[in-house]
Design a protein around this motif. Structure first.
Motif, PDB file in Angstrom:
ATOM      1  N   GLY A 353      -7.371  11.449   4.297  1.00  0.00           N
ATOM      2  CA  GLY A 353      -7.725  11.703   2.904  1.00  0.00           C
ATOM      3  C   GLY A 353      -8.855  10.803   2.436  1.00  0.00           C
ATOM      4  O   GLY A 353      -9.241   9.847   3.116  1.00  0.00           O
ATOM      5  N   ASN A 354      -9.391  11.084   1.246  1.00  0.00           N
ATOM      6  CA  ASN A 354     -10.519  10.289   0.747  1.00  0.00           C
ATOM      7  C   ASN A 354     -10.079   9.096  -0.096  1.00  0.00           C
ATOM      8  O   ASN A 354     -10.914   8.359  -0.619  1.00  0.00           O
ATOM      9  N   GLU A 355      -8.763   8.907  -0.239  1.00  0.00           N
ATOM     10  CA  GLU A 355      -8.232   7.706  -0.884  1.00  0.00           C
ATOM     11  C   GLU A 355      -7.082   7.162  -0.045  1.00  0.00           C
ATOM     12  O   GLU A 355      -6.178   7.909   0.334  1.00  0.00           O
ATOM     13  N   VAL A 356      -7.131   5.868   0.233  1.00  0.00           N
ATOM     14  CA  VAL A 356      -6.100   5.227   1.046  1.00  0.00           C
ATOM     15  C   VAL A 356      -5.511   4.053   0.268  1.00  0.00           C
ATOM     16  O   VAL A 356      -6.244   3.190  -0.219  1.00  0.00           O
ATOM     17  N   ARG A 357      -4.207   4.035   0.137  1.00  0.00           N
ATOM     18  CA  ARG A 357      -3.536   2.950  -0.586  1.00  0.00           C
ATOM     19  C   ARG A 357      -2.702   2.118   0.397  1.00  0.00           C
ATOM     20  O   ARG A 357      -1.927   2.665   1.195  1.00  0.00           O
ATOM     21  N   ILE A 358      -2.881   0.805   0.321  1.00  0.00           N
ATOM     22  CA  ILE A 358      -2.099  -0.122   1.144  1.00  0.00           C
ATOM     23  C   ILE A 358      -1.316  -1.036   0.198  1.00  0.00           C
ATOM     24  O   ILE A 358      -1.887  -1.621  -0.724  1.00  0.00           O
ATOM     25  N   ARG A 359       0.005  -1.120   0.406  1.00  0.00           N
ATOM     26  CA  ARG A 359       0.843  -2.010  -0.409  1.00  0.00           C
ATOM     27  C   ARG A 359       1.391  -3.124   0.461  1.00  0.00           C
ATOM     28  O   ARG A 359       1.934  -2.882   1.548  1.00  0.00           O
ATOM     29  N   ILE A 360       1.243  -4.343  -0.032  1.00  0.00           N
ATOM     30  CA  ILE A 360       1.764  -5.520   0.660  1.00  0.00           C
ATOM     31  C   ILE A 360       2.731  -6.216  -0.284  1.00  0.00           C
ATOM     32  O   ILE A 360       2.324  -6.756  -1.322  1.00  0.00           O
TER      33      ILE A 360
END
Length: 389
Positions: A353-360
């Protein structure tokens, strides 16, 4: 009533006129000079690059603001940064202010100057003077979109944002796609409002907003020589919730810059939760969007979460791997110091996809922060390999 974001122009603020023209600094008759004029002086504040190598317009505009803390005209050129140009560069920046001041009928210290483009080239003064004359003659209340276009360099789209709450208006334009690693802010941004703010309050709200927006983006880890964020207030409307509206506009513009990183295909959003301090959360979030290895993995759709952990591990902060939870999108990929048996193909599909979310999730405290960046593609190398040729 809450603030609502919408596409607003600087000319939507009462008493603001603008014009954008082509004066030959760019090829193909592209717009390359913007002039913004206010009916009367407005209180203003700005934040500038902390790079030791400061462009002439940064030095001149800082000096102008320090005299009165007011602005009545803003002149911006793209194509030539007027950076690393010595004493002549300072004189050329002052020349731009003088040319505007002469036409508007104001002191030159009420003129804010900004430039963007190639470093190390002297301004073509004859073209600039022609552009200022032409822009002044074409000032209107219908030039909002063209202002954003005129300040673009390698940007692929104009960056415009705004917010309204009743009669209160905030609007802004920005440019930036390369040399994005704010140490103030790596780009140009001009934000105006009709909300009444005192001089010290202006400084305070701008710093708070920049800290959670432009300071939290990175494209290539390179801080610019021309970084500038200007905020001005015409002071006509009272609103005690201005900070919230300003934050919305600043973050919207910052995300546009990150999304438009040179050669980028994907916006990366990194959220750090439950840190021991706000500073820790911000630093760790930025460490991920700065990592070339993370950026390259996302460009290739590779679910290499180990690179995320490695990037936060090289910050000044220590943490307990037994407490960390790491998500890519909604997929938990690492927890309790062990890799998890997640569906790798599903994560790879998400990364397309054109948006990538990473949660830490650090599980160490109560503070959170967000940072934005973009993937690293071959196109970035091509753009910057031939930028001056």
């Amino acid at each position: 009533m809450s603030w609502k974001t919408e596409k607003l122009y600087l000319t939507n603020i009462k008493g603001v006129k603008a014009a954008a023209v082509s004066c030959g600094l760019k090829e193909d008759n592209k717009l390359d000079l913007a002039l913004i004029v206010l009916d009367k002086p407005a209180k203003a504040t700005a934040m500038f690059t902390r790079n030791t190598v400061k462009a002439a317009p940064v030095i001149v505009s800082k000096k102008h603001l320090e005299k009165y803390g007011l602005v009545q005209a803003i002149i911006i050129n793209s194509g030539q940064a007027n950076a690393c140009t010595g004493g002549r560069g300072i004189k050329d920046a002052e020349f731009m202010a003088e040319e505007v001041a002469k036409r508007v009928g104001i002191e030159k210290e009420l003129v804010f100057v900004a430039s963007t483009g190639k470093i190390g080239a002297y301004l073509e003064k004859e073209k600039i003077a022609y552009g200022i004359e032409l822009a002044y003659k074409n000032l209107s209340e219908n030039s909002g979109e063209s202002i954003a276009e005129a300040i673009m360099t390698t940007d692929t789209f104009p960056k415009i944002s705004g917010a309204k709450r009743g009669d209160a208006v905030i609007s802004g334009v920005a440019k930036g796609a390369g040399m994005i690693h704010p140490n103030m802010a790596t780009m140009l941004a001009f934000i105006g409002t009709n909300v009444k703010l005192g001089s010290e309050e202006l400084k305070r709200v701008l710093k708070k907003s920049v800290d959670k927006s432009f300071h939290q983006i990175s494209v290539d880890g390179c801080s610019s020589t021309n970084d500038t964020v200007l905020l001005f207030s015409t002071g006509e409307v009272l609103d005690k919730t201005f900070q919230k509206g300003l934050d919305m506009v600043a973050q919207d513009l910052a995300k546009m810059i990150a999304r438009d990183g040179e050669g980028a295909k994907k916006l990366i959003e990194v959220i750090v939760e439950k840190a021991r301090s706000l500073k820790e959360a911000k630093v760790i979030a930025r460490s991920v969007v700065v990592s070339n290895l993370v950026k390259a993995a996302i460009a290739g759709g590779d679910d290499n979460w180990g690179r995320v952990l490695a990037s936060i591990g090289q910050t000044e902060y220590s943490f307990d791997l037994n407490k960390i939870e790491l998500y890519i999108g909604d997929h938990l990929v690492f927890a309790k110091n062990e890799p998890l048996g997640y569906n790798s193909q599903e994560v790879k599909n998400y990364l397309k996809g054109n948006e990538v979310r990473i949660r830490i999730i650090l599980n160490e405290g109560r503070y959170s922060a967000i940072s934005w960046g973009c993937d690293l593609t071959e196109e970035y190398v091509k753009i910057n390999a031939y930028y001056r040729t």
